[in-house]
Design an enzyme around this catalytic site. Structure first.
Site, PDB file in Angstrom:
ATOM      1  N   ILE A   1       7.467  12.027   2.734  1.00  0.00           N
ATOM      2  CA  ILE A   1       6.136  12.266   2.169  1.00  0.00           C
ATOM      3  C   ILE A   1       6.254  12.907   0.789  1.00  0.00           C
ATOM      4  O   ILE A   1       5.623  12.477  -0.186  1.00  0.00           O
ATOM      5  CB  ILE A   1       5.312  13.174   3.100  1.00  0.00           C
ATOM      6  CG1 ILE A   1       4.768  12.375   4.282  1.00  0.00           C
ATOM      7  CG2 ILE A   1       4.155  13.832   2.344  1.00  0.00           C
ATOM      8  CD1 ILE A   1       3.623  11.449   3.950  1.00  0.00           C
TER       9      ILE A   1
ATOM     10  N   VAL B   1       7.603  10.303  -1.693  1.00  0.00           N
ATOM     11  CA  VAL B   1       6.633   9.294  -2.094  1.00  0.00           C
ATOM     12  C   VAL B   1       5.550   9.896  -2.978  1.00  0.00           C
ATOM     13  O   VAL B   1       5.141   9.303  -3.987  1.00  0.00           O
ATOM     14  CB  VAL B   1       6.000   8.622  -0.852  1.00  0.00           C
ATOM     15  CG1 VAL B   1       4.774   7.793  -1.234  1.00  0.00           C
ATOM     16  CG2 VAL B   1       7.027   7.744  -0.147  1.00  0.00           C
ATOM     17  N   GLU B   2       5.103  11.085  -2.617  1.00  0.00           N
ATOM     18  CA  GLU B   2       3.999  11.699  -3.347  1.00  0.00           C
ATOM     19  C   GLU B   2       4.390  12.148  -4.754  1.00  0.00           C
ATOM     20  O   GLU B   2       3.654  11.910  -5.713  1.00  0.00           O
ATOM     21  CB  GLU B   2       3.437  12.891  -2.558  1.00  0.00           C
ATOM     22  CG  GLU B   2       2.674  12.504  -1.307  1.00  0.00           C
ATOM     23  CD  GLU B   2       1.364  11.796  -1.628  1.00  0.00           C
ATOM     24  OE1 GLU B   2       0.840  11.976  -2.741  1.00  0.00           O
ATOM     25  OE2 GLU B   2       0.862  11.067  -0.754  1.00  0.00           O
ATOM     26  N   THR B   3       5.530  12.826  -4.884  1.00  0.00           N
ATOM     27  CA  THR B   3       5.837  13.462  -6.177  1.00  0.00           C
ATOM     28  C   THR B   3       7.290  13.323  -6.614  1.00  0.00           C
ATOM     29  O   THR B   3       7.701  13.990  -7.562  1.00  0.00           O
ATOM     30  CB  THR B   3       5.495  14.961  -6.134  1.00  0.00           C
ATOM     31  OG1 THR B   3       6.317  15.615  -5.152  1.00  0.00           O
ATOM     32  CG2 THR B   3       4.034  15.193  -5.812  1.00  0.00           C
TER      33      THR B   3
ATOM     34  N   TYR C   1       1.008   2.282   2.109  1.00  0.00           N
ATOM     35  CA  TYR C   1       1.491   3.645   1.895  1.00  0.00           C
ATOM     36  C   TYR C   1       2.253   4.129   3.126  1.00  0.00           C
ATOM     37  O   TYR C   1       3.367   4.656   3.030  1.00  0.00           O
ATOM     38  CB  TYR C   1       0.321   4.587   1.607  1.00  0.00           C
ATOM     39  CG  TYR C   1       0.710   6.040   1.527  1.00  0.00           C
ATOM     40  CD1 TYR C   1       1.093   6.611   0.321  1.00  0.00           C
ATOM     41  CD2 TYR C   1       0.703   6.846   2.668  1.00  0.00           C
ATOM     42  CE1 TYR C   1       1.465   7.945   0.248  1.00  0.00           C
ATOM     43  CE2 TYR C   1       1.070   8.183   2.602  1.00  0.00           C
ATOM     44  CZ  TYR C   1       1.447   8.722   1.390  1.00  0.00           C
ATOM     45  OH  TYR C   1       1.825  10.050   1.328  1.00  0.00           O
TER      46      TYR C   1
END
Length: 336
Positions: A127, A130-132, A318
């Site tokens: 997570i 993928v996010e940052t 996602y």
């Protein structure tokens, strides 16, 4: 975060009830000068949550409308790309290598989060990856600008973003940070895990026990907060995420789920020509979907944990990217 706590002294009487009568008449210097919407919003925050109206007006005098935010929100990647184009954006050698490093660096904290919440370390790492990209890209927009722009200048979702703006100001007051200094994405998502303000207030945790929740620069809090989020959204410890399906017959597409909610059952899909690669009970609820992969259509059954991932971002692509990156991280960590 320590520097941000200048908010506590800069706006010391923040909690006091101050009438905004007359305040809305003041000359404004920012993009929201004289905005009736902003004046109404400040009035609500003053009346309903005890904010000091004059000081809150001071915050909005410094808020800026960003056209780049309005442009960005109309073009999310999930809506315009196929899976074969979307997947390579996240499943890369560089992201996998950095993820293995992040996992090793924070192994003890990840193990504690997994034990406490039942969410596998690789999913938490994925997570954040993928996010940052593990904190590399946390966003350069001031959150106050993002949420003001979308809350007052983006009619299609103005109500949602005004709610997030309210949550953001409450968050800043609770954590005693200056709302003008916090940065995030164009949509107002914040920190390593990109929590929206409402998610921060509902699910973020002080995982290192220092008395403050800091998901911007404290990986411990970010890790614990991701695990907390998934636990609260129904993650089942030890349960699978997705199952690849083989399909046959002319009723296959009737099994596809209209949205992302798991409204079908494995048994219903079997009757329509779907067969799973895994042993699944007929009564298991699933989200049935098709992706356009490199080698043609792919049919998948998303299980309860898959749905939990979509609660983080309402997109099957996602959720698949998160899941497949987590699998690659396990493999890479085993090799190295």
């Amino acid at each position: 975060m320590q520097a941000m706590r200048g908010w506590a002294t800069r706006y010391a009487p923040w909690v006091g009830l101050v009438s905004i009568l007359g305040t809305a008449q003041q000359a404004w210097a920012g993009d929201y000068e004289g905005s009736p919407q902003v004046a109404e919003f400040v009035g609500e925050m003053t009346r309903d949550y005890g904010f000091a109206g004059e000081q809150l007006m001071g915050v909005f005098r410094e808020a800026e409308r960003k056209q780049s935010i309005l442009d960005a929100i109309s073009k999310p990647a999930e809506r315009v790309k196929k899976w074969k184009e979307y997947r390579p954006m996240f499943i890369t050698d560089a992201r996998i290598a950095r993820g293995v490093d992040f996992w090793r660096q924070h192994e003890a904290v990840l193990a504690r989060a997994e034990q406490e919440y039942g969410v596998p370390a690789q999913v938490i790492v994925s997570i954040i990856g993928v996010e940052t990209f593990f904190g590399r890209n946390t966003g350069n927009f001031r959150v106050i600008d993002a949420l003001s722009t979308l809350g007052f200048d983006y009619p299609p979702r103005a109500e949602f973003f005004r709610k997030e703006l309210r949550e953001f100001l409450l968050l800043a007051r609770e954590e005693q940070v200056d709302p003008l200094t916090l940065k995030g994405s164009y949509a107002g998502a914040m920190g390593l895990p990109q929590f929206m303000p409402s998610s921060f207030r509902a699910y973020a945790v002080d995982f290192d026990g220092d008395g403050h929740i800091n998901i911007w620069t404290n990986p411990d809090d970010a890790i614990g907060s991701v695990a907390s989020y998934f636990k609260r959204h129904g993650w089942g410890a030890g349960e699978p995420v997705v199952s690849r399906a083989d399909v046959r017959g002319d009723q296959v597409d009737e099994g596809l789920t209209a949205g992302i909610e798991p409204t079908k059952t494995v048994g219903e899909l079997r009757a329509l020509g779907w067969s799973s690669h895994d042993a699944l009970r007929d009564d298991m609820p699933v989200t049935a979907f098709r992706l356009e992969g490199d080698n043609g259509p792919e049919y998948w059954m998303g299980l309860t944990n898959f749905y939990a991932i979509t609660r983080y971002n309402r997109s099957v692509m996602y959720a698949m990217a998160v899941h497949q990156l987590s699998e690659q991280l396990v493999q890479a960590r085993g090799v190295k």
